[in-house]
Design a protein around this motif. Sequence first.
Motif, PDB file in Angstrom:
ATOM      1  N   ASP A 113       0.874  -1.179   0.038  1.00  0.00           N
ATOM      2  CA  ASP A 113      -0.014   0.093  -0.052  1.00  0.00           C
ATOM      3  C   ASP A 113       1.011   1.278   0.068  1.00  0.00           C
ATOM      4  O   ASP A 113       0.555   2.269   0.958  1.00  0.00           O
ATOM      5  N   GLY A 114       1.828   1.114  -0.811  1.00  0.00           N
ATOM      6  CA  GLY A 114       2.633   2.447  -1.144  1.00  0.00           C
ATOM      7  C   GLY A 114       3.961   2.524   0.122  1.00  0.00           C
ATOM      8  O   GLY A 114       4.485   3.319  -0.046  1.00  0.00           O
ATOM      9  N   VAL A 115       3.888   1.893   0.849  1.00  0.00           N
ATOM     10  CA  VAL A 115       5.044   1.933   1.985  1.00  0.00           C
ATOM     11  C   VAL A 115       5.990   0.830   1.956  1.00  0.00           C
ATOM     12  O   VAL A 115       5.651  -0.331   1.660  1.00  0.00           O
ATOM     13  N   GLY A 116       7.233   0.988   1.729  1.00  0.00           N
ATOM     14  CA  GLY A 116       8.470   0.123   1.684  1.00  0.00           C
ATOM     15  C   GLY A 116       8.638  -0.558   2.843  1.00  0.00           C
ATOM     16  O   GLY A 116       9.003  -0.084   4.008  1.00  0.00           O
ATOM     17  N   GLU A 117       8.429  -1.854   2.584  1.00  0.00           N
ATOM     18  CA  GLU A 117       8.507  -3.031   3.870  1.00  0.00           C
ATOM     19  C   GLU A 117       9.780  -3.714   3.688  1.00  0.00           C
ATOM     20  O   GLU A 117      10.136  -3.979   4.842  1.00  0.00           O
ATOM     21  N   ILE A 118      10.199  -3.914   2.569  1.00  0.00           N
ATOM     22  CA  ILE A 118      11.424  -4.982   2.753  1.00  0.00           C
ATOM     23  C   ILE A 118      12.460  -4.119   1.500  1.00  0.00           C
ATOM     24  O   ILE A 118      11.811  -3.964   0.374  1.00  0.00           O
ATOM     25  N   GLY A 119      13.639  -4.552   1.703  1.00  0.00           N
ATOM     26  CA  GLY A 119      14.670  -3.935   0.897  1.00  0.00           C
ATOM     27  C   GLY A 119      15.735  -5.058   0.801  1.00  0.00           C
ATOM     28  O   GLY A 119      16.336  -5.343   1.853  1.00  0.00           O
ATOM     29  N   PHE A 120      16.159  -5.248  -0.425  1.00  0.00           N
ATOM     30  CA  PHE A 120      17.242  -5.992  -0.689  1.00  0.00           C
ATOM     31  C   PHE A 120      18.097  -5.353  -1.841  1.00  0.00           C
ATOM     32  O   PHE A 120      17.749  -4.776  -3.016  1.00  0.00           O
ATOM     33  N   VAL A 121      19.677  -5.142  -1.567  1.00  0.00           N
ATOM     34  CA  VAL A 121      20.578  -4.661  -2.499  1.00  0.00           C
ATOM     35  C   VAL A 121      21.791  -5.662  -2.401  1.00  0.00           C
ATOM     36  O   VAL A 121      22.356  -5.736  -1.306  1.00  0.00           O
ATOM     37  N   TYR A 122      21.915  -6.424  -3.459  1.00  0.00           N
ATOM     38  CA  TYR A 122      22.841  -7.632  -3.285  1.00  0.00           C
ATOM     39  C   TYR A 122      24.028  -7.433  -4.353  1.00  0.00           C
ATOM     40  O   TYR A 122      23.824  -7.351  -5.456  1.00  0.00           O
ATOM     41  N   ASP A 123      25.368  -7.190  -3.890  1.00  0.00           N
ATOM     42  CA  ASP A 123      26.607  -6.898  -4.392  1.00  0.00           C
ATOM     43  C   ASP A 123      27.144  -8.188  -4.899  1.00  0.00           C
ATOM     44  O   ASP A 123      27.694  -8.980  -4.185  1.00  0.00           O
ATOM     45  N   VAL A 124      26.713  -8.846  -5.934  1.00  0.00           N
ATOM     46  CA  VAL A 124      26.579 -10.254  -6.529  1.00  0.00           C
ATOM     47  C   VAL A 124      28.045 -10.740  -6.438  1.00  0.00           C
ATOM     48  O   VAL A 124      28.335 -11.815  -5.897  1.00  0.00           O
ATOM     49  N   MET A 125      29.046  -9.801  -7.177  1.00  0.00           N
ATOM     50  CA  MET A 125      30.204 -10.448  -7.346  1.00  0.00           C
ATOM     51  C   MET A 125      31.096 -10.523  -6.003  1.00  0.00           C
ATOM     52  O   MET A 125      31.913 -11.390  -5.778  1.00  0.00           O
TER      53      MET A 125
END
Length: 268
Positions: A113-125
């Motif tokens: 409903d427009g609110v950021g609940e979960i975040g992921f940023v994966y530096d793969v290498m």
Amino acid sequence: MNHEMLEEIYTNAKKWVEEAGENIRSKINNPLTIDTKSNPNDLVTTMDKETELFFVSKIKGTYPNHSIIGEEGYGDELTNLDGTVWIIDPIDGTMNFVHQKRNFAISIGIFHDGVGEIGFVYDVMNDVLYHAKRNQGAYKNDTKLEPLNKEVVLEKAIVGMNHFWLCNNLTVEVGTMQKFVKHVRGTRTYGSAALDFAYLAEGITNGYLSLGLAPWDVAGGMVIAGEVGVVTTNVDGTPLDMLNKSTVVASNQALHYQIIQFIKEGRK
């Protein structure tokens, strides 16, 4: 979204992000088909498409009522963020992926409903996962990131930013941006907005400024950085439109105000 559902979605998303990263690493040296999108420097590869399709298939197979916004167009056409929406960039920093085979990330922001609940940023290498759940702190792998409480004046700030402002962007005058670059202590360009947000959350940089980003560039990083006190808005201080391209200013509250004011005064 209740606690149990939040935890289930987080656990599944984390597993899928790690699986997608492992797949990318295993194929990093394989031949690529590289196409362009909006301009010759807007690259898309077979791996971008393959990775987004992987997420779409997992999400739709597990949560058929959830919606998806994806950079490569395999998601849904949305006019609002009602319900649960996954905002995905399968490879943020495709140019780095193609030319350097590093300095790129998988980015996922899950909104309800427009609110950021979960975040992921994966530096793969580098196999480094930045992740957060709303109101539960942000983490780099298993290490909790500290709140960005330190007061920093603009003159001593390191600001992540790209250099599209050199192309006479109409949002902010080139002269204003030239003065800004001279005014701060230094600028850094990493070629991935998702990693820029992760580094900001970690305290490696003090702020981030861009004159044009899509929702998938910032969705995951916004949730993570928000957990350590980072405020993210347009350059005029208004909230981002998570359905359309926006200018972006992100930093802790005190520095955020300084950046906004500098740009406003520079326009005069």
